[in-house]
Each structure stands twice: as C-alpha cells, then as structure tokens.
Design a protein around this motif. Structure first.
Motif, PDB file in Angstrom:
ATOM      1  N   THR A   1     -64.505-105.229 -20.150  1.00 52.72           N
ATOM      2  CA  THR A   1     -65.236-104.313 -19.274  1.00 52.72           C
ATOM      3  C   THR A   1     -64.852-102.878 -19.512  1.00 52.72           C
ATOM      4  O   THR A   1     -65.679-101.982 -19.406  1.00 52.72           O
ATOM      5  CB  THR A   1     -64.977-104.692 -17.819  1.00 52.72           C
ATOM      6  OG1 THR A   1     -63.568-104.644 -17.580  1.00 52.72           O
ATOM      7  CG2 THR A   1     -65.495-106.081 -17.519  1.00 52.72           C
ATOM      8  N   GLY A   2     -63.567-102.614 -19.831  1.00 52.40           N
ATOM      9  CA  GLY A   2     -63.111-101.268 -20.117  1.00 52.40           C
ATOM     10  C   GLY A   2     -63.147-100.379 -18.908  1.00 52.40           C
ATOM     11  O   GLY A   2     -63.353-100.794 -17.779  1.00 52.40           O
ATOM     12  N   ASP A   3     -62.898 -99.075 -19.145  1.00 49.46           N
ATOM     13  CA  ASP A   3     -62.910 -98.083 -18.087  1.00 49.46           C
ATOM     14  C   ASP A   3     -64.305 -97.499 -17.944  1.00 49.46           C
ATOM     15  O   ASP A   3     -65.186 -97.712 -18.761  1.00 49.46           O
ATOM     16  CB  ASP A   3     -61.906 -96.970 -18.387  1.00 49.46           C
ATOM     17  CG  ASP A   3     -60.489 -97.518 -18.483  1.00 49.46           C
ATOM     18  OD1 ASP A   3     -60.221 -98.516 -17.808  1.00 49.46           O
ATOM     19  OD2 ASP A   3     -59.687 -96.930 -19.244  1.00 49.46           O
ATOM     20  N   THR A   4     -64.507 -96.711 -16.950  1.00 52.16           N
ATOM     21  CA  THR A   4     -65.781 -96.042 -16.729  1.00 52.16           C
ATOM     22  C   THR A   4     -65.565 -94.554 -16.597  1.00 52.16           C
ATOM     23  O   THR A   4     -64.499 -94.088 -16.222  1.00 52.16           O
ATOM     24  CB  THR A   4     -66.472 -96.564 -15.459  1.00 52.16           C
ATOM     25  OG1 THR A   4     -65.605 -96.358 -14.353  1.00 52.16           O
ATOM     26  CG2 THR A   4     -66.816 -98.046 -15.601  1.00 52.16           C
ATOM     27  N   ILE A   5     -66.608 -93.797 -16.932  1.00 51.44           N
ATOM     28  CA  ILE A   5     -66.587 -92.340 -16.806  1.00 51.44           C
ATOM     29  C   ILE A   5     -67.345 -91.978 -15.544  1.00 51.44           C
ATOM     30  O   ILE A   5     -68.508 -92.350 -15.382  1.00 51.44           O
ATOM     31  CB  ILE A   5     -67.240 -91.669 -18.019  1.00 51.44           C
ATOM     32  CG1 ILE A   5     -66.557 -92.112 -19.303  1.00 51.44           C
ATOM     33  CG2 ILE A   5     -67.205 -90.162 -17.885  1.00 51.44           C
ATOM     34  CD1 ILE A   5     -67.254 -91.597 -20.543  1.00 51.44           C
ATOM     35  N   SER A   6     -66.719 -91.263 -14.681  1.00 47.24           N
ATOM     36  CA  SER A   6     -67.370 -90.812 -13.458  1.00 47.24           C
ATOM     37  C   SER A   6     -67.888 -89.406 -13.668  1.00 47.24           C
ATOM     38  O   SER A   6     -67.146 -88.423 -13.547  1.00 47.24           O
ATOM     39  CB  SER A   6     -66.389 -90.859 -12.274  1.00 47.24           C
ATOM     40  OG  SER A   6     -65.981 -92.175 -12.017  1.00 47.24           O
ATOM     41  N   TYR A   7     -69.172 -89.317 -14.031  1.00 52.40           N
ATOM     42  CA  TYR A   7     -69.781 -88.009 -14.209  1.00 52.40           C
ATOM     43  C   TYR A   7     -70.037 -87.360 -12.853  1.00 52.40           C
ATOM     44  O   TYR A   7     -70.391 -88.047 -11.884  1.00 52.40           O
ATOM     45  CB  TYR A   7     -71.115 -88.134 -14.950  1.00 52.40           C
ATOM     46  CG  TYR A   7     -70.985 -88.257 -16.438  1.00 52.40           C
ATOM     47  CD1 TYR A   7     -70.977 -87.131 -17.244  1.00 52.40           C
ATOM     48  CD2 TYR A   7     -70.893 -89.502 -17.048  1.00 52.40           C
ATOM     49  CE1 TYR A   7     -70.872 -87.232 -18.616  1.00 52.40           C
ATOM     50  CE2 TYR A   7     -70.792 -89.627 -18.419  1.00 52.40           C
ATOM     51  CZ  TYR A   7     -70.780 -88.485 -19.197  1.00 52.40           C
ATOM     52  OH  TYR A   7     -70.672 -88.591 -20.549  1.00 52.40           O
ATOM     53  N   PRO A   8     -69.882 -86.070 -12.750  1.00 51.10           N
ATOM     54  CA  PRO A   8     -70.236 -85.389 -11.505  1.00 51.10           C
ATOM     55  C   PRO A   8     -71.722 -85.525 -11.243  1.00 51.10           C
ATOM     56  O   PRO A   8     -72.521 -85.615 -12.184  1.00 51.10           O
ATOM     57  CB  PRO A   8     -69.852 -83.925 -11.774  1.00 51.10           C
ATOM     58  CG  PRO A   8     -68.943 -83.961 -12.947  1.00 51.10           C
ATOM     59  CD  PRO A   8     -69.345 -85.146 -13.749  1.00 51.10           C
ATOM     60  N   PRO A   9     -72.152 -85.588 -10.001  1.00 48.98           N
ATOM     61  CA  PRO A   9     -73.589 -85.639  -9.707  1.00 48.98           C
ATOM     62  C   PRO A   9     -74.279 -84.372 -10.199  1.00 48.98           C
ATOM     63  O   PRO A   9     -73.650 -83.341 -10.444  1.00 48.98           O
ATOM     64  CB  PRO A   9     -73.633 -85.760  -8.176  1.00 48.98           C
ATOM     65  CG  PRO A   9     -72.318 -85.221  -7.703  1.00 48.98           C
ATOM     66  CD  PRO A   9     -71.328 -85.571  -8.771  1.00 48.98           C
ATOM     67  N   GLU A  10     -75.596 -84.453 -10.345  1.00 46.86           N
ATOM     68  CA  GLU A  10     -76.352 -83.329 -10.902  1.00 46.86           C
ATOM     69  C   GLU A  10     -76.234 -82.070 -10.050  1.00 46.86           C
ATOM     70  O   GLU A  10     -76.331 -80.960 -10.561  1.00 46.86           O
ATOM     71  CB  GLU A  10     -77.822 -83.718 -11.058  1.00 46.86           C
ATOM     72  CG  GLU A  10     -78.049 -84.843 -12.055  1.00 46.86           C
ATOM     73  CD  GLU A  10     -79.526 -85.147 -12.241  1.00 46.86           C
ATOM     74  OE1 GLU A  10     -80.321 -84.195 -12.160  1.00 46.86           O
ATOM     75  OE2 GLU A  10     -79.874 -86.313 -12.438  1.00 46.86           O
ATOM     76  N   ASP A  11     -76.058 -82.253  -8.743  1.00 47.65           N
ATOM     77  CA  ASP A  11     -75.938 -81.089  -7.873  1.00 47.65           C
ATOM     78  C   ASP A  11     -74.476 -80.761  -7.565  1.00 47.65           C
ATOM     79  O   ASP A  11     -74.170 -80.106  -6.566  1.00 47.65           O
ATOM     80  CB  ASP A  11     -76.697 -81.327  -6.566  1.00 47.65           C
ATOM     81  CG  ASP A  11     -76.187 -82.571  -5.834  1.00 47.65           C
ATOM     82  OD1 ASP A  11     -75.400 -83.339  -6.439  1.00 47.65           O
ATOM     83  OD2 ASP A  11     -76.589 -82.770  -4.673  1.00 47.65           O
TER      84      ASP A  11
END
Length: 806
Positions: free
Chosen positions: A721-731
């Motif tokens: 499964t690995g790690d995930t990247i938490s991108y900031p929301p568009e706003d």
C-alpha cells in the motif's frame, strides 16, 4: 459542437484553440522579469581606490604591451639598418601607432563600450545582440534585455541607424558572418596565449647570449622552455597567489625602460625628437617600397597587448586603466623606443639585440632580472585572459564544455581551465623549440595581434551605430581611419605567412572549426527540442497525477525550452511508473551579460492549476557567473517558488479563478476525446493512454478537499500500500502551500537530465553528416557532461536516454 470541431476551430488571429489554451495554462516567463530590480548600478569609486586599481592594473593589463621593446627593432630590421633615415621613419611609425591605436582607440573609445564593466570580443557582441535582433545563440528571451544597464533609445524609421539595423536583422548571411568574425577574434586571442609567452620569455632569456656570446642558442631555448613549463604549472594555484608581485615588477620595469630611454637620448642623439615629424614616415614608405610594408610587420609588435586593456577590464575599472596608461605606460614606452632609436643612430650594427645592447653595463644584470620577471608576468596576464575568453565562449554555447576552476574566493574572474592550460603549454613549447628566435615568433605573433584589432574595429562600428547612435560622419571617420591602418598592418603581417605566420592562421582555423561546429550543433539541437515539445494543455488533461503514481519529493527536469513541455518529460512518462509530487521544468539560460544579480537568478511560474504542482523555472547566468548545484542552489530555488506562491496569493481574484477552471475543464474534455500529439512515439502514446484510463477510473474516489495519491511501495510490482501524499486543498492558504513545498524538499530532490544522442537525418548531405555525426559527436564525447558541469551529485541524478535527428 463536437470536441474535435472545437480543436479545429481557428480564431480570428489564425491560431487554434489549443494554442490559446497553452498560452493560458503555460504563460511565457515575462511578468516575473519586471517584478525584480534588474538594473545593475555602477557606483563611482573614491579617487584613492581608483589610484590603487590603476597601480594593480600595471601587472595584469600592461605586461605584454610593456615588454614589446625587447623585440620590436630587431623584428623591424631583420636584415640590419642601412640608412639612419630608415630608423627615423620606423620610430616615427612606432610613436604614431602607439598614439593612434592604444591611446586614442582603446583608452578613449573602446573602453567606453564595456558590458557592465566587462570587456573583450564577446562583451562587444553581447551589446550588439541586445540592441539588434542578430543573436544566433539559442535560448534567449526578450525579457532578458531588462538585465542591461544601457538605455535603449528608440530608433526612428528614417534614421540611418534604423535602416542599417533592419538590413542586418533581415540577413541571415550577415548574422552568420558577424558571428564568424566574433569567433575569429576569440581564436586570435587564444592564439596570443600561445605566442605571447614564447616570444616574451625567449626575448628576455636571450640577454644571456648578449652578455656571453659563448652560450649556444640551444641552451637559450632549453632555459626558456623550462621557465614556460614552470609558468604553466603554476596556473593551478591561481593568479591571486602571486598577484601581489605583478604590479611592483611591471612598475619597476617601466621605470627602468623609461629611464634608460632618457639616458640614451641625452647621451647619443638629443635631436632624435625630429623623428616625430610624419615627414619621415612618408619618406620611409616611399624609399623602401615593398620593404617598407615588410617592416610594418615588426612595427605592429609595438602594440602587442593593447587588446588586453579591454579584455582584462573586468578586473578593474575604465578610469583606473586610463590613468595607468596615460601617466605611466604611454610616456615610458615612447621614451624607451625613442631612446633605442637614439642608440641605434650611433650603433646601427647592434640592431639585433637593440634592447640589451642599449642598456648601460652598470645596470645590465639588474635589468636582465627585471626583464625576465616582467616577461613571466606578461605571459601570466595573457594566459589569464585566454582562460577568461574561453569561459565566456563556453557560457555562450560557442566552445565545448571544459572544467573551470575558480581559484579565488575574493575575485570571481580569476579562473583556471586545466585542459586549456596544458594544451597551451604543449603548443607554446612546440613554437619555442621550432622557431628558436623571437624574430621568427614575432612574424606569427603580429597576425594574431592585428586580427583581434580588426574584429574590434568592426564591432565598435556597429556599437556606434546601434547603441551610441553617433553622427554618421564620425562613424565613417572612425571606420575609415582605423580600418585603413589596421588592414595595412594585416597585409604586412600576412606577407610572412609562408615563413612562420602560418602558425596563428592554422591555430585559428582549427579553433574556428571547433567553435562554429559546436555552436551549429547546439543551435540545431535546440531547434529539435522546440519541434518535439509537447502541449501543456494536453498534459494537464491527463489529470492531477499525470497518469502516474506520484511519490514524495521534487523532480527537476532540465531542458533548453523556456516555454512548453520538453520531450524528455514524455520519454520519462513512457518508461517510469512514478512521478514526484512537485515537478519543475528547469531551463538554464546563459545571457549575454557578464553577471546576473542573485535576486534575479530565478524566474518562476506555475503551470496549470495549483493542485498539479508543476512549475517552470528559468535559471539565468551571465558568462562570468559560477553555476553549481548544492544546498545553496536548492534553497534559493525553493525560496523563489515560495515567493511566487506568495505573489499568486496577492494577485488572485475570483474572475481569474473561474476562467482558469473553465480552461482546465475544456482541456480535460479535449484530451479525453483526442489522442496524444502525433509527435510522440507510438509506445509513449500507448503507455500514457493506459495511464489516462487508469486515472479516469480512480478519479471518482479523489477527495475534493485533499488530493490523496498513492506512493509506490518497495515491494515487487508495487503490491504494497505504501505511503500517501497529502496535497493541500485547492483553496489552501499560503502557509499550507509553503509547508508542503518545504516538506517535499526534505523528501529529496532528483535531477533528471536528457542523455541525448544527436544524428543527422537520413538523406542529409555529406558535409552535414560529417559535421554532426563525426565532428560534433566527437566533441560531445570528449567534453564534460552536463551533470559534471552543474555539479549534480550522482546519488540524485537520473539520465533519460534520447535520440535527436537533426
């Protein structure tokens, strides 16, 4: 209306809709250039500092010019003096030549045409390129003109400057001829680096044979060769390590030759000043006929090193060089030449070693020691100037990449180039051993000296037209006077091409071939990159993940393009299943200026919407700047992107956001209906289409608040499964975006370079195939790779193989 019809729709300006979308999503780097202070101001220095620089310039600038009295008269009269009036004519020619060219041309005219304090052939060419569209160097952008401190006065359509400018800009042949002249002048400067050390050291050491005639000439040549080996071996330590002794040595040298000259005038012929009448020049040329033109070959050696006043300008200031020449160099040189002429009127049979023969016996050995040291200093200055001109050529894409070592932390201009240094040493030793006497070397040296001066006159004429907009009468007067004088000298030195004058011609021919082929290949490779670039609108239609699994970190894709997606990116998409969370297209731009302020080093613009996290960055260097990839570079890059994020927050408004969203939706619909660009390889199109379908199937589960993209695990086939990247929301706010940026930087930066093989297209002519497949390919193999030039650590380097057909 169908999507296909939307793509074929052409606006009133003749551009397709996709072109306009590209301009919206990937705007050219232009606005950012105006957001920083681009002007470089030169503050006036105090008088005390100017005088100090004038003293220091003696050792670096005037060594070669100051040692010319060692060999001028013996080169002018190789067959001896038969009439003293010939001597008067020769010394009159020497005095007026020094006055006309070094004093008037260089000190009062050419030094004013510096590039932000930098001189040399490429400095003149850079000024012309910024004021007329004649730049054949690729990867330039109109916004780079903001880096110049020279005001660009508008040219009226009816002015002679505007007419000449239009003719030059419209003629490809004229631009190529101009480039060849610039490269030829550069080759001549490099030729000086071979011949100047040989003739200076050999002439000074020859004083042993004058004092003791029993010394064989072979011993003199061996001693001179040993000194040359030591001299070139010392280059790796840098001129700053021994620079403190340069100025005192040359100052003592000028005092010695000026004092001895006055002594000889008073003792032997006080009336020698009558030689200053131009009447003796006319009589000399009329009487000698063809022999008079042969004598010009020796007289031109009196101004060897005059070009160094302009080429080495970057180490000093215009005012300091002018003060040093007018107050010390010019009067001492005239006294030295007139004094030798006064001595020769009494002893014309001693013309072969006129300098040492005219030296009083009581100061002979001190003079010999000072002369030898002065010759070494003069050679050092010439070699340093050669390093500088080669570095400028490399930075502007006109010379194969070589190792450049900066030897001083205080003075950026002091450099050492190992490959060039050892080649110069080998050629210098060959010249010394082959010709054995300074007279034979002088025949070759004159061609290199006059060649540079002719090129400088041509470039200065264009500068007076385009930049200074001088009155046409004055431009014509400058051109006719100096071109007539220098062309006459050029024809005179070419008479000796069959003896030893072929040496600089052969060196210049080889160097010119190498530089032009390298420049030609560089331009063609850039044009190929432009033709194969991919539409950013189509790339963004693939979705936020670009059809790939995105992993933490920053990926820097190096490209020559300042606009558009490079072909290296499509090749990367074909072969690798993962892409970094932040993608930056790095465009290295070498501008025709000497240096770029650090605050203007990076130009950054976001590509597409915020949640794609794709940027374009142009990194701009001048031809004197040191480019190195290290923590400082990466931190400055991150700070520039952070500044761009802050600027976006200040400029954002609801109208722009809605327009942007509409553009993205339009691109996405187009990309789903259409296949990738036909310019991409079939394998690339197939792989990317599969990934697009994968992204489409997963898009429904994407969180609108925070985009979650899976990071590939180290298990085989990415089963984990690995790690995930938490991108900031568009706003997301500025702080959230900045935190994500610096966290990505902490996860690692990978430098991605294209390892390109260049091959001539099928059906190309024989000359083109030889140029590209043989000469250019060979030069690329032996030159330094891009990762070495940029100092990219191997552990963070990724090469992507490509083949370009040009």
């Amino acid at each position: 209306m169908e999507v296909g019809e939307q793509m074929s729709e052409v606006n009133s300006d003749g551009r397709g809709k996709m072109w306009h979308l590209d301009q919206t999503l990937d705007q050219p780097l232009g606005i950012e250039a105006g957001q920083v202070r681009a002007m470089q101001t030169n503050k006036a220095l105090p008088l005390s500092v100017t005088l100090q620089l004038a003293f220091l310039s003696l050792g670096v600038v005037y060594g070669d010019l100051g040692t010319s009295p060692l060999y001028v008269f013996q080169s002018t009269f190789p067959g001896g003096i038969t009439d003293t009036e010939d001597l008067l004519g020769a010394v009159s020619l020497i005095c007026y030549t020094i006055t006309l060219i070094p004093l008037i041309k260089y000190v009062f005219i050419v030094l004013r045409a510096n590039d932000n304090g930098e001189g040399g052939t490429f400095a003149l060419y850079s000024l012309i390129c910024r004021h007329a569209n004649v730049n054949t160097i690729p990867n330039q952008h109109p916004t780079d003109q903001k880096l110049t401190t020279y005001s660009r006065r508008n040219l009226t359509d009816k002015s002679y400057s505007s007419k000449i400018k239009k003719v030059l800009e419209a003629s490809y042949v004229a631009q190529q001829v101009l480039l060849i002249f610039v490269l030829l002048g550069t080759c001549m400067v490099i030729g000086d680096g071979i011949l100047a050390p040989a003739i200076s050291v050999l002439s000074s050491v020859h004083g042993l044979k004058v004092a003791h005639s029993a010394f064989p000439q072979g011993f003199i040549v061996i001693l001179a060769s040993i000194i040359l080996v030591v001299l070139f071996s010392m280059q790796r330590f840098g001129t700053d390590k021994v620079g403190f002794m340069f100025a005192p040595v040359i100052l003592i040298w000028f005092i010695f030759i000026g004092s001895i000259g006055v002594f000889n005038i008073v003792k032997h012929e006080p009336t020698i000043f009558r030689a200053l009448s131009p009447h003796y020049i006319v009589k000399f040329l009329q009487k000698k006929h063809l022999g008079g033109w042969y004598a010009l070959e020796g007289i031109v050696l009196s101004i060897t090193g005059a070009e160094a006043m302009f080429a080495d300008l970057g180490h000093f200031t215009t005012r300091s060089i002018q003060i040093a020449f007018v107050t010390i160099v010019y009067p001492c040189l005239l006294a030295a030449y007139i004094g030798q002429a006064a001595f020769l009127t009494k002893y014309p049979d001693q013309v072969y070693d006129a300098f040492y023969n005219s030296t009083p016996g009581s100061v002979y050995w001190p003079m010999f020691v000072v002369a030898t040291l002065a010759a070494i200093v003069a050679s050092q200055a010439t070699i340093s100037a050669t390093f500088s001109i080669v570095k400028q050529s490399v930075a502007l894409g006109c010379f194969p990449r070589v190792k450049i070592v900066h030897t001083s932390n205080r003075f950026l201009g002091q450099i050492y180039i190992p490959e060039v240094n050892w080649i110069l040493m080998i050629l210098c030793l060959i010249v010394t051993a082959a010709f054995k006497t300074s007279t034979q070397i002088g025949n070759a040296y004159g061609i290199a000296v006059v060649g540079v001066m002719v090129v400088t006159t041509l470039l200065m004429t264009l500068i007076m037209v385009f930049i200074w907009q001088t009155y046409p009468v004055l431009v014509l007067l400058f051109f006719l006077v100096y071109m007539s004088v220098e062309v006459n000298y050029l024809f005179a030195v070419l008479f000796k091409a069959t003896s030893s004058g072929w040496v600089p011609l052969a060196v210049a021919a080889v160097l010119l071939t190498v530089m032009y082929v390298w420049h030609y290949g560089t331009v063609k490779r850039y044009e190929c990159e432009m033709q194969n670039k991919v539409s950013i609108g189509w790339i963004l239609g693939l979705g936020p993940s670009i059809g790939l699994v995105r992993v933490p970190g920053i990926g820097l894709f190096y490209t020559d393009l300042a606009h558009g997606v490079p072909s290296i990116f499509s090749r990367f998409l074909t072969h690798l299943p993962a892409l970094h969370s932040i993608v930056i297209f790095m465009c290295i731009k070498y501008l025709p200026v000497n240096t770029v302020p650090q605050e203007e080093r990076f130009l950054v613009r976001r590509i597409g919407p915020k949640h794609y996290w794709i940027y374009r960055c142009a990194v701009r260097y001048g031809y004197k700047d040191l480019h190195k990839r290290d923590d400082v570079f990466e931190n400055l890059l991150m700070e520039s992107i952070a500044s761009s994020i802050k600027m976006e927050a200040l400029q954002a408004n609801d109208v722009e956001e809605s327009e942007y969203a509409s553009s993205i939706d339009n691109v996405a619909s187009i990309s789903r209906a259409e296949t990738p660009p036909s310019s991409l390889p079939s394998a690339t199109r197939l792989n990317i289409q599969k990934r697009v379908r994968f992204v489409s199937s997963e898009s429904s589960s994407t969180n609108s608040e925070s985009l979650e993209i899976r990071r590939a695990a180290p298990e085989t086939n990415g089963a984990g499964t690995g790690d995930t990247i938490s991108y900031p929301p568009e706003d997301a706010g500025v702080n959230q975006q900045l935190n994500f940026l610096w966290k990505a930087k902490e996860n690692g930066v990978v430098h991605i370079l294209g390892k390109t093989r260049v091959i001539a297209r099928t059906g190309s002519g024989l000359l083109r195939r030889l140029t590209i497949n043989c000469v250019y390919t060979f030069l690329r193999k032996i030159c330094r790779a891009s990762d070495v030039i940029y100092h990219i650590p191997q552990e963070s380097l990724l090469n992507v193989g490509m083949v370009n057909y040009i």
